[in-house]
Design an enzyme around this catalytic site. Structure first.
Site, PDB file in Angstrom:
ATOM      1  CG  ASP A  49      -1.984   0.968   1.309  1.00 24.77           C
ATOM      2  OD1 ASP A  49      -1.764   2.110   0.888  1.00 24.77           O
ATOM      3  OD2 ASP A  49      -3.077   0.596   1.755  1.00 24.77           O
ATOM      4  NE  ARG A  75      -4.843   2.715   0.303  1.00 28.06           N
ATOM      5  CZ  ARG A  75      -5.853   2.036   0.835  1.00 28.06           C
ATOM      6  NH1 ARG A  75      -7.094   2.415   0.609  1.00 28.06           N
ATOM      7  NH2 ARG A  75      -5.627   0.988   1.606  1.00 28.06           N
TER       8      ARG A  75
END
Ligand SMILES: [Zn+2]
Length: 443
Positions: A350, A352
């Site tokens: 991830d 983000r």
């Protein structure tokens, strides 16, 4: 002002009749870099990030019409700055076109908030971005090409799920927020990224030099100013932005007098737009919108924050590669392999960086969310670190989860994502091998 009469467009770097020079003489063929301040470069205004007023903070100028005015690294419009460059290369857009901002001002007020001050609470957007036409009216009239990085308008959204929710009785029309035919009235805002580099570095716990070096090297040396212009602290990165959809009373977001529901939704084009059943993204978005409408109808507000962070910001190519790797897994598409396969392809699960996500809440002046429609601990923790209270977390009801998406849901629950203990919450790692998605031969 309209200066986009295409037949008059000169070669790149040449100025239109009556326009300010571009910094290149018409017969000049070499490329002028902005790496070093030029003699006489006294017209670029300074930026004092986090100052109390727009005038003291100074305008963000990323336009290329007059390079001497620029005071940032990068260009406006996020990733779309590349298309703008293509349009200029193709002779379809004047390189010195300036936007006519007449009547473009926001459809609702988002007034200055205490959170706009200081250099730490907002580091990834320009809190004055929607107000530049008014706050810098004099400077724009004097010839500075200052552009909004935030635009606020109104919309009516039509989603078939709202009609189904009306028919089922889960929500009711009120004639204003939700109409009898399922349409909903919203205020929407588009927000481009504007990064204050010292603040971004601090948020990530790295030095500004580390940040600048990685951004320079890992974009193929796309922005030399990152290395050569340490005096420029603001970067307009070529990435996607944020869209807000606000239901009900916009002023309530800052006052917090009545309840606020919110979903922070990271883009998933396959599910959000096309209804792909491999994940829970659109159902979760729909659930969030229903909760937003209900809060708005109780006299409060609802907020959808839609971030352009496709495939956990790894992009759609990586995402589809991972789908294939999952579906060709000898043991089947199991929840056990859900995160592992992402890491095999991308090297990381991830990217983000939810640490930057709360900035938009500080821009809106939000101090409390009553109903938080999310099961992500990363999002929850980021909000807590910014001192924004989350009163109640609302998971998605089981009956809204597509069958093929149970792989994702079980993997997330087993990895510690939030559940309220009432649904099919008790997923252990022993169960994960049993939850299987559709194989590639089953389409
Ligand atoms: Zn999805």
């Amino acid at each position: 002002m309209t200066s986009d009469k295409l037949p008059d467009v000169p070669p790149i770097g040449h100025n239109l009749p009556g326009e300010k020079p571009l910094g290149k003489k018409p017969d000049q063929t070499h490329i002028v870099l902005s790496s070093h301040p030029r003699k006489g470069n006294v017209s670029a205004p300074e930026i004092h990030w986090g100052a109390a007023t727009a005038k003291e903070r100074g305008p963000v100028i990323g336009s290329q019409g007059n390079p001497q005015q620029r005071n940032v690294i990068g260009v406006h419009s996020g990733a779309y700055g590349v298309y703008r460059a293509l349009a200029i290369a193709a002779g379809k857009l004047s390189p010195v076109h300036r936007p006519d901002l007449t009547n473009t001002f926001p459809s609702v007020d988002i007034p200055p908030q205490p959170q706009w001050q200081g250099s730490e609470r907002i580091v990834s957007i320009d809190p004055w971005g929607h107000l530049v036409a008014a706050e810098f009216r004099d400077e724009i009239a004097a010839g500075f090409d200052i552009r909004p990085t935030i635009a606020i308008t109104k919309a009516r959204i039509q989603m078939p799920e709202m009609q189904a929710a009306l028919a089922s009785g889960r929500i009711k029309a009120d004639g204003h927020i939700l109409l009898e035919n399922g349409d909903a009235n919203v205020v929407k805002a588009a927000i481009e990224p504007v990064w204050y580099l010292p603040g971004i570095a601090k948020r990530l716990g790295i030095s500004e030099t580390q940040l600048r070096r990685a951004l320079f090297e890992q974009t193929g040396a796309m922005f030399s100013d990152l290395i050569t212009r340490h005096d420029r602290k603001v970067f307009l990165p070529p990435i996607g932005g944020i869209t807000l959809y606000i239901f009900g009373d916009v002023a309530n977001l800052a006052t917090g007098k009545n309840e606020i529901a919110c979903r922070v939704h990271d883009e998933c084009n396959g599910s959000d737009v096309f209804g792909s059943d491999i994940c829970t993204c659109r159902p979760y978005l729909v659930h969030g919108i229903e909760e937003c409408i209900l809060s708005a109808q109780r006299g409060g507000s609802g907020l959808i924050v839609y971030n352009r962070k496709e495939g956990r910001a790894l992009g759609e190519v990586v995402k589809f590669l991972v789908y294939n790797a999952r579906k060709r897994n000898p043991a089947g598409d199991t929840a056990a392999a859900y995160f592992e396969k992402t890491e095999c392809v991308a090297g990381v699960q991830d990217v983000r960086f939810q640490d930057l996500m709360p900035d938009v809440f500080n821009w809106l002046g939000i101090k409390r969310i009553d109903r938080w429609i999310s099961m992500s601990n990363m999002k929850f923790d980021a909000m807590a670190q910014h001192g924004i209270e989350i009163v109640k977390r609302i998971p998605i009801p089981d009956d809204m989860i597509p069958k093929d998406a149970s792989v994702e849901m079980d993997a997330k629950k087993a990895a510690g994502y939030f559940t309220d203990g009432t649904s099919s919450a008790a997923v252990t790692s022993d169960d994960l091998a049993d939850t299987k998605g559709r194989g590639l031969d089953k389409y």
